[in-house]
Write an enzyme that holds these catalytic residues in place. Structure first.
Site, PDB file in Angstrom:
ATOM      1  N   LYS A 198      60.577  42.476 -28.806  1.00 57.91           N
ATOM      2  CA  LYS A 198      61.464  43.582 -28.462  1.00 57.91           C
ATOM      3  C   LYS A 198      62.890  43.286 -28.932  1.00 57.91           C
ATOM      4  O   LYS A 198      63.589  44.164 -29.438  1.00 57.91           O
ATOM      5  CB  LYS A 198      61.438  43.766 -26.937  1.00 57.91           C
ATOM      6  CG  LYS A 198      61.995  45.070 -26.452  1.00 57.91           C
ATOM      7  CD  LYS A 198      61.834  45.186 -24.928  1.00 57.91           C
ATOM      8  CE  LYS A 198      60.386  45.427 -24.533  1.00 57.91           C
ATOM      9  NZ  LYS A 198      60.191  45.463 -23.071  1.00 57.91           N
ATOM     10  N   GLY A 213      63.016  29.492 -61.768  1.00 61.64           N
ATOM     11  CA  GLY A 213      64.134  29.118 -62.630  1.00 61.64           C
ATOM     12  C   GLY A 213      64.249  27.635 -62.915  1.00 61.64           C
ATOM     13  O   GLY A 213      65.297  27.148 -63.327  1.00 61.64           O
TER      14      GLY A 213
END
Lengths: 431, 431
Positions: A101, A358
């Site tokens: 919640k 990369g």
């Protein structure tokens, strides 16, 4: 004796009373109401009540440094202890309790979790872990090297096998499927495993080294374990799994399954929907660090701070710490003050960090400087894009790793190693 | 004939070439490389290539309105079509394809998904849906009323049964477990179902109306279906499920299971980690709208725009539209230009929208004005906190609904209905 798991939240708010907010979280996510309860009822419910451990408020100074660091907003770090008695000892129950919640209630990010010894007790962690993966490969004295297929969608078994061989011939330790390769008529999982493991065998005859192939387990949630077992029967010696698409408990079940006796590499697909915002979500060190290790990932991929898909280095270091630290007590485990510190709790095996995206050989010194040697160097374009071909791409990485392990600069090592030299000429080197 | 699913992204970037970025997504998440392929290979791979459908760039004007609306940053909405042939027809595969890696690549949010007819074909959608839930309850002419336990953690069967009866006696149509109620020794699921359904029977003798009790299915992922079936064997006539903690495919499997022949209410726990950021994550209409309906949720809870846990009203309306619209072709389904428009595709049943949190009887006119009558009015504190008690709390809501359905103002109706009057006195009314 009470036992608690602890959640740390970063809450941004211009003017909230953070101490009051902390109390309302501690009550609202546990017993629901407190001050209005009669004292007899309070006594009965106390063992279910959440406890505020700390509230650290950071007021904005308006300084240039604050603005540059993105810390110009007012926020508080709030630590709340949740009684284990309130939830079952599984990750869905813990996450729903501490952030179900609350995740929808304003600018609040879950930035840390600490587990109680008894919560941890229910988790086996990685079945192989760092040491077990090293054992399977027979490699103990250097970082491992993983490579990624260049392209897989639309390719047939012959093309995949060809790509696989090229990578394996360069001396990589692990090859992983692309995470977007699903069940398909061209390369169904069992055929794919057979074709790739055949290529692995041919490469081993040349390189003399072992290799793990992490095949992507996909499809309906309840059939994942069956699919994994079929892949293993066909010869697969590792699995790749898109954990966030299925939830941590599904990873835990795959990892805990005695018939799934191969390492599991966790892919971070979809995790970027959760970790990058400073205001919302779940931090990378929880998501790709603690929860992955707890759920049993033997290797965990995540975006490196070096390449195109960038995660800040501090977050990478926090993930690494969560995956490899043996100092579990401080970071993983919370003991309530009244608990004795002498009882034992499980020490989970470490998970291999796999900073990805990369990566080229010139970055290897940085990777080892940042991660140490308990790391998997993982490359795709940095292997396939090598000027002398895929096998040379793998060799250049292995040479870069050897150079660093021997304390030799890449530039010097490249003089006698043309594959590394060509890679440095292509991508440069950061030393 | 090619068939595509379409993802729409909102990308924020101060200076990117968004058209180039769109092309790189379309290629990078499908075939991997394109311009460097020989033309014969391009011909072979074309059916696997992603297609950029549109790129709409919004430049910041620096106007006060832009600043006030948070639209002061430069962004683009990019639509990309992904060939179905690239992924298996399941939600994990679709999400990993369109947002797996991309989620980690800068400020990018997945704001819409459209499914191809053939992708949709694999989904049954809600087993009951709006009409089926109404049929079970025998209520066809008004919004439904759901209530939430006040507090559950630490309570025993007798206390739960007492709370349950109070709610049921007020005339609510559905009662849901708290999402943080897990398996526990005080109220294990089968005993809980028995105790609550017994209370439901007693209430029905008074109210003369039927009631669905959505019991929370929790625990290990692979045991959820078994647990649900045990609950059903014990008398459960609905289920509550924390979907985000387990993934959409697990909901789909529960919903598709022929032995799970009761409606499923999807709880949005953890969804706030994904939807609120303007820069990252997945929009609420995809997460709590389209994907919930596709996965088979009969009712879907989400934060209302009225109460304490606030979601902007426009997002609520987008969720509603995704859950109830019959105009599926426009919003759900993408047809490639070369596809004939005459072939049929499944129309999924609608899911009941359940806007939740902070709801009191005085808000009922607003809820019906915004959502129409195909809505479930859901309240916790607005029922239990009623000055005349829990049963009066339910009655006040039923009275508010009756007033609106009869075109009478709450103030006027309250004159002859003291429960509604007391509620309005306590919380006010917005008409």
């Amino acid at each position: 004796m009470s036992s608690y798991c602890v959640a740390t939240y970063r809450c941004h708010d211009d003017k909230a009373d953070f101490h009051k907010k902390a109390q309302s979280i501690a009550v609202g996510l546990t017993v629901g109401s407190w001050t209005e309860l009669p004292s007899a009822k309070q006594k009965q419910m106390e063992k279910h009540l959440g406890q505020v451990l700390s509230v650290e408020v950071t007021e904005p100074t308006g300084s240039a440094v604050d603005l540059a660091n993105g810390t110009a907003e007012r926020y508080a770090d709030i630590r709340i202890a949740y009684p284990d008695i309130n939830f079952s000892a599984d990750i869905p129950a813990l996450l729903v309790t501490v952030f179900g919640k609350l995740s929808m209630d304003g600018k609040v990010k879950l930035i840390d979790l600490q587990f109680s010894p008894s919560f941890l007790d229910g988790f086996g962690g990685p079945k192989f872990g760092i040491a077990g993966v090293r054992e399977l490969l027979g490699v103990h004295d250097r970082p491992l090297l993983m490579s990624i297929f260049k392209s897989v969608v639309g390719h047939d078994l012959e093309e995949l096998s060809h790509q696989f061989y090229g990578q394996a011939a360069g001396g990589v330790d692990l090859i992983k499927d692309d995470e977007i390769l699903f069940e398909n008529p061209l390369t169904p999982i069992e055929k794919r495993v057979e074709a790739c493991m055949e290529a692995a065998g041919r490469a081993q005859a040349v390189t003399g080294q072992k290799l793990l192939y992490a095949v992507n387990v996909t499809g309906p949630a309840s059939k994942l374990a069956d699919q994994a077992k079929r892949a293993i029967d066909a010869g697969a010696n590792a699995l790749l799994f898109n954990v966030l698409a299925y939830g941590f408990d599904t990873l835990r079940e795959l990892s805990a399954d005695p018939d799934i006796n191969v390492p599991i590499a966790a892919h971070p697909a979809l995790s970027g929907a959760l970790y990058p915002s400073p205001h919302y979500g779940i931090s990378a060190s929880v998501l790709l660090g603690k929860l992955m290790r707890l759920s049993g990932a033997d290797l965990v991929l995540f975006p490196s701070p070096y390449g195109s898909v960038v995660m800040p280095k501090a977050e990478n270091m926090a993930i690494r710490h969560a995956l490899v630290t043996n100092n579990l007590q401080q970071d993983y485990v919370y003991r309530a003050p009244e608990q004795s510190g002498t009882d034992t709790y499980p020490i989970l095996r470490g998970s291999f960090p796999v900073p990805s995206a990369g990566i080229h050989p010139g970055l290897v010194p940085w990777i080892i400087r940042d991660f140490g040697t308990e790391v998997v160097v993982n490359a795709g374009g940095g292997i396939h894009g090598h000027p002398l071909g895929t096998a040379a791409g793998g060799q250049a990485f292995r040479q870069a790793i050897d150079a660093v392990m021997n304390g030799v600069s890449l530039a010097e090592y490249a003089e006698s190693h043309p594959e590394l030299g060509a890679a440095i000429e292509r991508w440069g080197a950061k030393e």
